[in-house]
Design an enzyme around this catalytic site. Structure first.
Site, PDB file in Angstrom:
ATOM      1  N   TYR A 150      22.259 -30.053 -29.036  1.00 15.20           N
ATOM      2  CA  TYR A 150      22.159 -31.434 -29.157  1.00 15.20           C
ATOM      3  C   TYR A 150      20.930 -31.359 -30.060  1.00 15.20           C
ATOM      4  CZ  TYR A 150      24.136 -34.004 -25.052  1.00 15.20           C
ATOM      5  OH  TYR A 150      25.514 -35.125 -24.477  1.00 15.20           O
ATOM      6  N   GLU A 177      19.037 -35.174 -31.449  1.00 13.65           N
ATOM      7  CA  GLU A 177      18.967 -36.283 -31.540  1.00 13.65           C
ATOM      8  C   GLU A 177      17.232 -36.971 -31.859  1.00 13.65           C
ATOM      9  OE1 GLU A 177      19.603 -36.217 -27.574  1.00 13.65           O
ATOM     10  OE2 GLU A 177      20.540 -38.790 -26.753  1.00 13.65           O
ATOM     11  N   ASP A 210      32.395 -52.369 -46.526  1.00 10.28           N
ATOM     12  CA  ASP A 210      33.486 -51.310 -45.742  1.00 10.28           C
ATOM     13  C   ASP A 210      33.840 -51.070 -46.692  1.00 10.28           C
ATOM     14  OD1 ASP A 210      34.419 -49.961 -44.242  1.00 10.28           O
ATOM     15  OD2 ASP A 210      34.397 -51.514 -42.378  1.00 10.28           O
ATOM     16  N   THR A 264      33.861 -44.284 -43.871  1.00  3.59           N
ATOM     17  CA  THR A 264      33.990 -43.219 -43.385  1.00  3.59           C
ATOM     18  C   THR A 264      34.102 -42.440 -44.063  1.00  3.59           C
ATOM     19  OG1 THR A 264      36.409 -43.165 -43.577  1.00  3.59           O
ATOM     20  CG2 THR A 264      35.853 -44.519 -41.256  1.00  3.59           C
ATOM     21  N   LYS A 291      38.517 -40.790 -45.210  1.00  3.38           N
ATOM     22  CA  LYS A 291      40.316 -41.374 -46.114  1.00  3.38           C
ATOM     23  C   LYS A 291      39.743 -41.222 -47.065  1.00  3.38           C
ATOM     24  CE  LYS A 291      39.998 -45.779 -42.828  1.00  3.38           C
ATOM     25  NZ  LYS A 291      38.638 -45.639 -42.135  1.00  3.38           N
ATOM     26  N   ARG A 294      37.233 -36.879 -40.237  1.00  2.00           N
ATOM     27  CA  ARG A 294      36.700 -37.652 -39.565  1.00  2.00           C
ATOM     28  C   ARG A 294      35.283 -38.287 -38.587  1.00  2.00           C
ATOM     29  NH1 ARG A 294      41.311 -40.472 -38.204  1.00  2.00           N
ATOM     30  NH2 ARG A 294      42.238 -39.178 -39.199  1.00  2.00           N
TER      31      ARG A 294
HETATM   32  N1  DSN Z   1      42.300 -47.506 -38.563  1.00  2.00           N
HETATM   33  C1  DSN Z   1      41.567 -47.401 -39.904  1.00  2.00           C
HETATM   34  C2  DSN Z   1      42.574 -47.770 -40.412  1.00  2.00           C
HETATM   35  O1  DSN Z   1      44.076 -47.215 -40.676  1.00  2.00           O
HETATM   36  O2  DSN Z   1      43.044 -48.444 -42.248  1.00  2.00           O
HETATM   37  C3  DSN Z   1      40.828 -48.597 -39.903  1.00  2.00           C
HETATM   38  O3  DSN Z   1      40.207 -48.187 -39.253  1.00  2.00           O
END
Ligand code: DSN
Length: 414
Positions: free
Chosen positions: A50, A52, A196, A222, A225, A231
């Site tokens: 933990y 925080e 974003d 994120t 990707k 993730r």
């Molecule tokens: N779910 C993602 C995507 O597939 O683009 C975006 O959050």
């Protein structure tokens, strides 16, 4: 996985998923294969802690080594993106977005974002999502002819709606986004600009996509990707927003950060600093453009006529095929894609008129232009002849051949 083997049911599910990932063509634009170093950090004992709070100011004792790992993630992200301030604690992209709204808006304030049905994201104000329930939302979309963002139109909407926050970026937009134009629009209506970049963060690192850093007040992303990491989410912002953003993440919307994932984010950022990462991203884009050209040569129509990025949005309208069916036809032979709305879609989200494809994961396996042509032709053949069992059998063999020729996780022994 010596110890997991004792839980036969979970072990079996993990084993089957590993086999599916190895033996399939992963073409979901938002997915990738994380490196084994990333996987190891994610599965490490950092999970138990933990922590925080912020580095040096935690609400639990024993965080000296956690601080070390989180500092590495922050410093590497700062260097990688040239950011003034970084928060690596958001559990996901949606939570990064949620924290930004909490930091910059009051309930009932207005957001201007790209319509989900035309390439935006659920957490950018959809009425089904917290963002559309807590905040007022106005949307911009794409131009009916070009199917690209019309910046003049965005300005008009911004002037009419007077949003407090403008969001650029989405999850199904295949073209580059002009952040300088977005910044001018935001300034003209006295709004803050959030980008974003979850989908194209890897392309930004490789300088193959316009960089939002000079223009955006705050950037969310994120790591899993095009960045090919674990993730998770993170936020970059200008120094003047640092405290607000940190407080919005914790205690605003989260409790204990996932420090095992934060360590994996640090690994991912270091991997993205290597020269090979730029080459990888160049290949991702080359592959997408060859795949797009192959589909067009086969008579398919693409939203906006093509792609500048890792992503392609295929129209199924003249095939008399819904997105759900198309996704299933391809998944049956081990080609994984996802159904997606197309701009001005006459069908519903559960079975829309589009199919979204991406090249990041195939490129991680080492596939290049030659394979994209083979795969583009394979997809075309399957979608045009979806009742033909012989074509499906042939396709399965071709998928097996390609995945064996370009193995992934070769020495991952479960
Ligand atoms: N779910 C993602 C995507 O597939 O683009 C975006 O959050």
């Amino acid at each position: 996985m010596k110890y997991l083997k004792t839980d036969k049911q979970v072990y079996a599910a993990v084993q089957k998923e590993l086999a599916r990932q190895k033996d399939g063509l992963e073409m979901i634009a938002s997915e990738n294969y994380a490196s084994q170093a990333v996987l190891e950090a994610s599965g490490s004992v950092l999970m138990n802690k933990y922590s925080e709070g912020q580095i040096g100011k935690r609400y639990y004792s024993g965080n000296q080594f956690i601080d070390e790992a989180e500092s590495l993630a922050i410093e590497r992200a700062k260097k990688l993106f040239g950011a003034e301030h970084v928060n690596v604690q958001p559990h996901s992209g949606s939570q990064a977005n949620m924290a930004v709204y909490l930091a910059l808006l009051n309930p009932g304030d207005k957001i201007l974002a790209m319509n989900l049905a035309q390439g935006g994201h659920l957490s950018h104000g959809s009425h089904l999502n917290f963002s559309g329930k807590i905040y007022k939302v106005a949307f911009y979309g794409v131009d009916k002819n070009t199917e690209e963002i019309n910046y003049g139109n965005v300005l008009e909407i911004a002037q009419r709606e007077a949003p407090k926050l403008i969001i650029a970026g989405g999850s199904a937009y295949a073209r580059q986004i002009d952040f300088e134009k977005f910044k001018k629009i935001a300034d003209a209506v006295n709004a803050k600009l959030m980008v974003d970049m979850a989908h194209f963060a890897g392309l930004v690192v490789a300088k193959l996509h316009p960089d939002p850093i000079p223009y955006a007040d705050v950037i969310t992303s994120t790591t899993h990707k095009t960045l090919a990491g674990p993730r998770g989410g993170f936020i970059l912002c200008k120094k003047y927003l640092a405290e607000k953003i940190d407080k919005a993440v914790f205690p605003g919307i989260q409790g204990g950060p996932l420090e095992n994932i934060i360590a994996a984010k640090a690994v991912c950022f270091a991997e993205a600093m290597k020269p090979t990462f730029k080459k990888y991203q160049q290949q991702v884009i080359k592959n997408a453009s060859v795949l797009a050209a192959t589909l067009i040569n086969n008579g398919f129509e693409l939203v906006s006529g093509g792609t500048d990025t890792h992503l392609i949005l295929l129209k199924l309208t003249n095939l008399r095929l819904g997105g759900q069916q198309a996704e299933e036809i391809l998944a049956r032979v081990g080609i994984y894609t996802n159904k997606n709305l197309i701009p001005f879609d006459a069908r519903k989200a559960a079975d829309p008129s589009g199919l979204r494809l991406g090249t990041p994961a195939l490129t991680t396996r080492g596939m290049k232009e030659k394979e994209m042509k083979i795969i583009g032709n394979l997809i075309s053949e399957l979608l045009k002849n979806h009742e033909d069992a012989i074509i499906q059998e042939k396709a399965k063999k071709q998928v097996a051949q390609l995945t064996h020729q370009f193995p992934i996780y070769k020495d991952l022994k479960y």
